[in-house]
Write a protein that holds these residues in place. Structure first.
Motif, PDB file in Angstrom:
ATOM      1  N   ASP A  49       0.852  -1.200   0.000  1.00 16.01           N
ATOM      2  CA  ASP A  49       0.000   0.000   0.000  1.00 16.01           C
ATOM      3  C   ASP A  49       0.882   1.243   0.000  1.00 16.01           C
ATOM      4  O   ASP A  49       1.018   1.960   1.009  1.00 16.01           O
ATOM      5  CB  ASP A  49      -0.917  -0.029   1.226  1.00 16.01           C
ATOM      6  CG  ASP A  49      -1.938   1.112   1.208  1.00 16.01           C
ATOM      7  OD1 ASP A  49      -2.125   1.720   0.136  1.00 16.01           O
ATOM      8  OD2 ASP A  49      -2.525   1.373   2.275  1.00 16.01           O
ATOM      9  N   LEU A  56      -5.884  -2.072  -1.558  1.00 16.57           N
ATOM     10  CA  LEU A  56      -4.950  -2.538  -2.582  1.00 16.57           C
ATOM     11  C   LEU A  56      -5.707  -2.972  -3.826  1.00 16.57           C
ATOM     12  O   LEU A  56      -6.841  -3.465  -3.736  1.00 16.57           O
ATOM     13  CB  LEU A  56      -4.126  -3.713  -2.065  1.00 16.57           C
ATOM     14  CG  LEU A  56      -3.093  -3.420  -0.959  1.00 16.57           C
ATOM     15  CD1 LEU A  56      -2.350  -4.700  -0.604  1.00 16.57           C
ATOM     16  CD2 LEU A  56      -2.115  -2.349  -1.400  1.00 16.57           C
ATOM     17  N   ASP A  57      -5.060  -2.795  -4.983  1.00 19.24           N
ATOM     18  CA  ASP A  57      -5.660  -3.256  -6.236  1.00 19.24           C
ATOM     19  C   ASP A  57      -5.751  -4.778  -6.237  1.00 19.24           C
ATOM     20  O   ASP A  57      -4.989  -5.475  -5.550  1.00 19.24           O
ATOM     21  CB  ASP A  57      -4.813  -2.805  -7.433  1.00 19.24           C
ATOM     22  CG  ASP A  57      -4.909  -1.307  -7.652  1.00 19.24           C
ATOM     23  OD1 ASP A  57      -5.890  -0.717  -7.186  1.00 19.24           O
ATOM     24  OD2 ASP A  57      -3.983  -0.747  -8.272  1.00 19.24           O
ATOM     25  N   ASP A  58      -6.662  -5.279  -7.028  1.00 20.97           N
ATOM     26  CA  ASP A  58      -6.917  -6.722  -7.090  1.00 20.97           C
ATOM     27  C   ASP A  58      -5.685  -7.510  -7.526  1.00 20.97           C
ATOM     28  O   ASP A  58      -5.519  -8.663  -7.139  1.00 20.97           O
ATOM     29  CB  ASP A  58      -8.079  -6.993  -8.052  1.00 20.97           C
ATOM     30  CG  ASP A  58      -8.384  -8.472  -8.167  1.00 20.97           C
ATOM     31  OD1 ASP A  58      -8.922  -9.037  -7.196  1.00 20.97           O
ATOM     32  OD2 ASP A  58      -8.064  -9.068  -9.220  1.00 20.97           O
ATOM     33  N   TYR A  60      -2.821  -7.471  -6.505  1.00 16.11           N
ATOM     34  CA  TYR A  60      -1.955  -7.845  -5.385  1.00 16.11           C
ATOM     35  C   TYR A  60      -2.567  -8.944  -4.516  1.00 16.11           C
ATOM     36  O   TYR A  60      -1.930  -9.404  -3.568  1.00 16.11           O
ATOM     37  CB  TYR A  60      -1.666  -6.618  -4.499  1.00 16.11           C
ATOM     38  CG  TYR A  60      -0.899  -5.527  -5.206  1.00 16.11           C
ATOM     39  CD1 TYR A  60       0.429  -5.716  -5.583  1.00 16.11           C
ATOM     40  CD2 TYR A  60      -1.503  -4.304  -5.497  1.00 16.11           C
ATOM     41  CE1 TYR A  60       1.135  -4.720  -6.242  1.00 16.11           C
ATOM     42  CE2 TYR A  60      -0.804  -3.301  -6.150  1.00 16.11           C
ATOM     43  CZ  TYR A  60       0.509  -3.522  -6.520  1.00 16.11           C
ATOM     44  OH  TYR A  60       1.208  -2.539  -7.174  1.00 16.11           O
ATOM     45  N   GLU A  88     -13.162  -7.233  -8.112  1.00 13.55           N
ATOM     46  CA  GLU A  88     -11.960  -6.874  -8.860  1.00 13.55           C
ATOM     47  C   GLU A  88     -11.844  -5.370  -9.103  1.00 13.55           C
ATOM     48  O   GLU A  88     -10.760  -4.814  -9.121  1.00 13.55           O
ATOM     49  CB  GLU A  88     -11.941  -7.619 -10.202  1.00 13.55           C
ATOM     50  CG  GLU A  88     -11.802  -9.128 -10.048  1.00 13.55           C
ATOM     51  CD  GLU A  88     -11.663  -9.817 -11.386  1.00 13.55           C
ATOM     52  OE1 GLU A  88     -11.363  -9.118 -12.372  1.00 13.55           O
ATOM     53  OE2 GLU A  88     -11.849 -11.038 -11.450  1.00 13.55           O
ATOM     54  N   ASP A  89     -12.976  -4.690  -9.279  1.00  9.53           N
ATOM     55  CA  ASP A  89     -12.932  -3.273  -9.621  1.00  9.53           C
ATOM     56  C   ASP A  89     -12.779  -2.364  -8.407  1.00  9.53           C
ATOM     57  O   ASP A  89     -12.480  -1.181  -8.543  1.00  9.53           O
ATOM     58  CB  ASP A  89     -14.191  -2.873 -10.400  1.00  9.53           C
ATOM     59  CG  ASP A  89     -15.473  -3.253  -9.663  1.00  9.53           C
ATOM     60  OD1 ASP A  89     -15.373  -4.031  -8.703  1.00  9.53           O
ATOM     61  OD2 ASP A  89     -16.551  -2.771 -10.071  1.00  9.53           O
ATOM     62  N   THR A  90     -12.972  -2.891  -7.167  1.00 13.74           N
ATOM     63  CA  THR A  90     -12.890  -2.050  -5.970  1.00 13.74           C
ATOM     64  C   THR A  90     -11.653  -2.339  -5.128  1.00 13.74           C
ATOM     65  O   THR A  90     -11.362  -1.599  -4.185  1.00 13.74           O
ATOM     66  CB  THR A  90     -14.139  -2.254  -5.087  1.00 13.74           C
ATOM     67  OG1 THR A  90     -14.218  -3.631  -4.697  1.00 13.74           O
ATOM     68  CG2 THR A  90     -15.399  -1.855  -5.847  1.00 13.74           C
ATOM     69  N   GLY A  91     -10.914  -3.403  -5.422  1.00 15.22           N
ATOM     70  CA  GLY A  91      -9.764  -3.754  -4.616  1.00 15.22           C
ATOM     71  C   GLY A  91     -10.170  -4.398  -3.305  1.00 15.22           C
ATOM     72  O   GLY A  91     -11.308  -4.833  -3.136  1.00 15.22           O
TER      73      GLY A  91
END
Length: 688
Positions: A49, A56-58, A60, A88-91
């Motif tokens: 982060d 965190l983005d998906d 990771y 996937e789009d929200t992390g």
């Protein structure tokens, strides 16, 4: 999940002066380890982060889990995301990744579907409801789930993990073992991938994939490989196959797969392929659909199960000609809880085992004709090897049957007289392309295609071989007195009275006979043409087979023999029994003279004992000059052992000790196995 030994050492040094922990210390140790793991997770999350956003983005998600040893080829990341509410789009945030770690720890890295499948397998093979499985049962479970294994291999797995060969597995221990087996399989697949990846690009193409599948012990139809590759990379779920829901789009017929065909596989893709391939037991999409169609055909009530008594009918409908003994053995392998019922998955596994028997026979034929042990057969040797397996082959053409297609109407109403055998085409193509001969894999592919053609022909003739068809044709012609090509109502009476006297004269069985006649008469004109006649004969044989199976089951229950004892008595019975022409083992019978000769090997038979034996035989079979079938034979042996006829127990114990002194010296009482051991170790008979 990966255990960090350095953390274990650090916590142990701070907690205890010795290398052992009592219960309170162990609980404290677990809490401290969990706290250390959570701190490390927080630190790792913070490292990813960079913006301190708390999200965190998906991309990771998988790498972060991998740092804890919680990500492998079989990890269901999509299912895990759904469980923790991550998109996937929200992390994802720290609380979500912590929840994911807890789930993975609790389930040992398995998906919820895997856990449920393993629990069902454990319950199925824990036949005695003891709550544990031994190494033999573990081997059966592994084979059931598609992991080729033997008892020796299972013992090796146990030893690798510090477990004794006689270890009993509770349910949680079984899940731990399955994680070890899975990891072992993934390591094995990795090694096979490295060997097959001839171009070193880290990806597997379709040609390289074939070598991996063969190395795993499968001999699939190439269309099956293509189907699974297509469904794996299009996202079809293996669970759909297990429910019998098979995608219905048709894959192209593929005689060969060219290098670099449209599919390539990463290591993760390769694992998914193997798992789906195992779920389908190595069958193509069309073959799976055919098996489930056969199952639903006999699951008339839609209960999701059929009686094991129907297994022979289903296998014949699928085109497998199999003896009663083999059928019984195969059913016993899948009906491990002896429920007398099988579901669609179990039927699929029975069919898989039928194919494995075919493959083993082909491998044996290949070795017998590979005279120089070169690993190759010439075209002439290939032709001879296929002939030895009973396949009608020729260098130029294939004779599909000794009986003309015009003799029997196609059950589906299709006229396929002009169709060319697929095996014949494969033979011609292979002969044209193969200048050096056939290796084992090419031979197996060709043999399986001939077997497929044979099954098609077998289905067409209602489950009869070409020899049986010829015999039935002569029988039909005998009763077709006016040579009209059909048996009229008046001619039918004589046929029924001659061929099925019990059915024809019994008021109790007459309704069954009328129903069979109605089902057999396809055109409903009251007469039976040859196709109608074949259907009638098959249905009557199925009815008699079912009755005999029920009779045998009742006898086994009555005499209270163990299943292994029943098998040994069956082997003893079949050594001297006579099978009537045109019948199978179910119709085998033994007369009194042969029975008396068999008993005389175990105990003395003078005039007095022989007369007493005749009384027993008559009371069980109905009359002295009759024949005893296998259920009656079981009742006879049970009665003789129970009554200690002619001191049979003492004689068989003494004879068994001579045949197997080490084993018998530890025995203090007679068991039924002694009788069958005596049968192959005759003893001197004294007069009485």
């Amino acid at each position: 999940p990966h255990i960090r030994l350095e953390w274990v050492d650090q916590i142990m040094r701070r907690m205890a002066r010795y290398n052992t922990l009592d219960l309170k210390e162990f609980i404290k140790f677990v809490y401290r380890y969990a706290s250390r793991e959570r701190s490390h997770l927080q630190q790792t999350f913070a490292q990813y982060d960079k913006l301190n956003s708390g999200v965190l983005d998906d991309v990771y998600f998988a790498p972060l889990l991998a740092t804890f040893g919680l990500a492998s080829l079989d990890t269901d990341f999509d299912g895990l995301r759904a469980e923790i509410g991550q998109h996937e789009d929200t992390g994802f945030n720290f609380k979500q990744i912590e929840h994911a770690v807890e789930i993975m720890h609790e389930r040992l890295g398995f998906s919820s579907q895997d856990i449920e499948r393993f629990k069902q397998a454990f319950k199925k093979f824990d036949a005695d409801s003891s709550g544990d499985l031994d190494s033999v049962e573990i081997t059966a479970v592994l084979g059931w789930m598609g992991y080729a294994s033997s008892v020796d291999e299972t013992v090796n797995i146990l030893r690798e993990n510090g477990m004794a060969a006689d270890h009993k597995f509770r349910k949680q221990e079984f899940l731990v073992l399955m994680r070890k087996v899975r990891q072992r399989e993934m390591n094995r697949l990795q090694n096979l991938r490295d060997k097959a990846d001839t171009d070193g690009n880290g990806l597997i193409d379709m040609m390289e994939l074939q070598h991996i599948i063969y190395a795993l012990g499968y001999c699939p139809d190439l269309t099956a490989i293509y189907d699974v590759a297509q469904d794996t990379q299009s996202g079809s779920e293996p669970a759909g196959v297990r429910r019998g829901v098979v995608p219905q789009h048709r894959s192209p017929a593929m005689a060969t797969l060219e290098p670099g065909h449209e599919f390539v596989f990463s290591m993760s893709d390769l694992w998914k392929f193997v798992e789906l391939f195992r779920a389908r037991d190595g069958f193509s999409r069309a073959e799976v659909a055919e098996i489930w169609e056969a199952f639903k055909r006999y699951d008339r009530d839609g209960e999701g199960e059929i009686s094991t008594l129907e297994a022979g009918k289903v296998l014949r409908w699928l085109g497998y000609r199999i003896s009663w003994e083999s059928q019984k053995a195969l059913v016993a392998e899948v009906d491990v809880n002896h429920s007398g019922r099988i579901d669609g998955i179990e039927l699929q596994k029975i069919v898989r085992k039928c194919r494995e028997q075919d493959v083993r026979a082909m491998e044996t034929a290949f070795r017998e004709y590979d005279l120089r042990n070169s690993g190759m057969l010439t075209k002439r040797q290939t032709h001879a090897a296929l002939r030895s397996l009973g396949y009608a082959t020729d260098f130029d053409e294939t004779n599909s049957s000794a009986t003309s297609d015009n003799d029997v109407n196609n059950q589906d109403g299709d006229d396929d007289d002009d169709e060319t055998s697929c095996a014949s085409e494969d033979w011609q193509n292979s002969s044209a392309d193969s200048k050096t001969g056939f290796d084992l894999h090419a031979f197996l592919r060709l043999g399986l295609q001939y077997r497929s053609d044979e099954r098609t022909n077998f289905r067409k003739y209602v489950g009869y071989s070409s020899t049986e068809i010829e015999n039935l044709r002569r029988c039909f012609n005998h009763f077709d007195i006016d040579d009209s090509g059909s048996i009229s109502h008046s001619e039918l009476k004589e046929l029924l009275a001659t061929a099925f006297p019990e059915l024809a004269t019994s008021a109790k069985l007459r309704p069954y006979l009328l129903k069979l006649l109605e089902e057999a008469d396809a055109n409903l004109n009251g007469d039976l043409d040859f196709a109608d006649f074949l259907r009638l004969m098959r249905q009557v044989r199925d009815l008699l087979e079912r009755d005999m199976v029920i009779k045998e089951q009742a006898a086994v229950k009555e005499v209270n023999f163990r299943l292994d004892e029943v098998d040994e008595f069956r082997e003893l019975f079949m050594q001297v029994a006579v099978v009537p022409p045109g019948c199978d083992e179910l119709s085998a019978e033994i007369n009194f003279a042969e029975f008396a000769r068999m008993v005389s090997r175990a105990c003395p038979l003078g005039d007095r004992n022989r007369a007493q034996l005749a009384v027993h035989f008559e009371e069980v079979t109905g009359r002295k000059d009759s024949q005893a079938d296998f259920p009656e034979f079981l009742r006879l042996m049970s009665r003789l052992l129970k009554d200690n006829f002619a001191n049979m127990q003492e004689h068989t114990r003494t004879a068994a000790e001579r045949c197997s002194p080490k084993r018998s010296s530890r025995r203090h009482s007679i068991d039924r196995k002694s009788v069958s051991r005596v049968s192959v170790c005759p003893t001197p008979v004294a007069a009485s």
